[in-house]
Design an enzyme around this catalytic site. Sequence first.
Site, PDB file in Angstrom:
ATOM      1  N   SER A 177     -27.978  -2.988 -39.368  1.00 57.25           N
ATOM      2  CA  SER A 177     -27.031  -3.906 -38.735  1.00 57.25           C
ATOM      3  C   SER A 177     -26.688  -5.123 -39.568  1.00 57.25           C
ATOM      4  O   SER A 177     -25.604  -5.698 -39.410  1.00 57.25           O
ATOM      5  CB  SER A 177     -27.580  -4.362 -37.380  1.00 57.25           C
ATOM      6  OG  SER A 177     -28.820  -5.045 -37.534  1.00 57.25           O
ATOM      7  N   HIS A 205     -25.076   1.410 -34.623  1.00 62.80           N
ATOM      8  CA  HIS A 205     -23.871   1.046 -35.368  1.00 62.80           C
ATOM      9  C   HIS A 205     -23.185   2.260 -35.999  1.00 62.80           C
ATOM     10  O   HIS A 205     -22.238   2.091 -36.781  1.00 62.80           O
ATOM     11  CB  HIS A 205     -24.219   0.012 -36.434  1.00 62.80           C
ATOM     12  CG  HIS A 205     -24.746  -1.266 -35.859  1.00 62.80           C
ATOM     13  ND1 HIS A 205     -23.930  -2.307 -35.481  1.00 62.80           N
ATOM     14  CD2 HIS A 205     -26.020  -1.657 -35.562  1.00 62.80           C
ATOM     15  CE1 HIS A 205     -24.661  -3.286 -34.985  1.00 62.80           C
ATOM     16  NE2 HIS A 205     -25.944  -2.911 -35.028  1.00 62.80           N
ATOM     17  N   LYS A 236     -21.109  -1.238 -28.656  1.00 60.50           N
ATOM     18  CA  LYS A 236     -20.534  -1.480 -29.978  1.00 60.50           C
ATOM     19  C   LYS A 236     -19.313  -0.584 -30.152  1.00 60.50           C
ATOM     20  O   LYS A 236     -18.238  -0.914 -29.692  1.00 60.50           O
ATOM     21  CB  LYS A 236     -21.604  -1.282 -31.045  1.00 60.50           C
ATOM     22  CG  LYS A 236     -22.769  -2.261 -30.864  1.00 60.50           C
ATOM     23  CD  LYS A 236     -23.873  -2.042 -31.836  1.00 60.50           C
ATOM     24  CE  LYS A 236     -24.987  -3.056 -31.644  1.00 60.50           C
ATOM     25  NZ  LYS A 236     -25.693  -2.949 -30.347  1.00 60.50           N
TER      26      LYS A 236
END
Length: 388
Positions: A177, A205, A236
């Site tokens: 990240s 992610h 996300k």
Amino acid sequence: MTFDLAADLEKRRQQHRFREPLVMDGPCGRVARLAGRDYLNFCSNDYLGLANDPEVVAAFQQAAGSWGVGSGASHLVCGHQRPHQDLEEALAAHTGRERALLFSTGYMANLGVMSALLGKSDAVFEDRLNHASLLDGGLLSGARFRRFAHNDPTALERLLQRSDARRKLAVVDGVFSMDGDEAPLAALANVCEANDAWLMVDDAHGIGVLDEQGRGSLFSQGVNDRVQVLMGTLGKGQGTGGAFVAGSHELIETLIQFARTFIYTTAMPAAVAAATLTSLKKSQQEHWRREKLAELVTRFRAGASELGYTLMDSQTPIQPILIGSDADAMALSAALREKGFLITAIRPPTVPEGEARLRVTLSAAHERADVDALLAALDEVGCRTSDA
């Protein structure tokens, strides 16, 4: 005995590491509204631009009208509603797994997995740059805790070969990240298979972003059938909230029975699950979002490198500009904010000492002109790393 909290807080201020939440006065998106001013937002994780997508919002509103705004209980009491079940089945199919299980947050998912699978007679092996939730999950599990050099399968292998633990679990981020680089999953899987260990990947992610259908790191690297535990977040790339763990029937049943962060917490609102079903379908079908994102990443990297900024080895939407000192990173963030760009300075302990950075994140909601404007502003402020 007293708690000298004021001294601790002052020390953090002197280190340029004091953190304060920014109060946003508008929805997450390309533009952030802050203190009466609009900024181009280059620090959210809304990679596909789905957080304020009209169809996703409409799905949430419709479901709130049908299911209310709260589930009212944990999943195992009476909080598991039909949208939760539908989303779990859709996520299992999306990730090529037998089953999936929803958690309220990615942090709770990671703590829950490791506490359910590991105990004092076991061992957990973690990449040094793993997310805090993975590190905390390993430490709180009670298992013997070991860390290996970042993205170094050989270092992991040495640790596994020396271990006599009952169960051995290797844990990595799919996409890291703060650096934006990807774990070498095939090589890690090789090492785990040769040493009777399981591999767990936190793909917070990667889900939505990587692979032509947004199935994440495991599919983009061709290792989906070699990773026993997959964790993904929904706040996300999917633009909503919550998280899930996907794997075998036995894994999910084990989590239902033993993962305390699943058993003892209220289920997410059904409206969030319903909205996520819509965002999941859009992320699967609207390939232009990932194509546009890839183009913007390439455009930014080329421009920032030409300006002399030090970038990290990332081909993902996470594009950190390495600065070095905390004070310099804060100064660059402030200078860009004056010019209308919102980019957070990331400092220790989130990143290692001497590696403070601006964590630029790109989104399919951005336009080429936005990236060009950011590059122009970076050129104007003229703040470089000392070794650039």
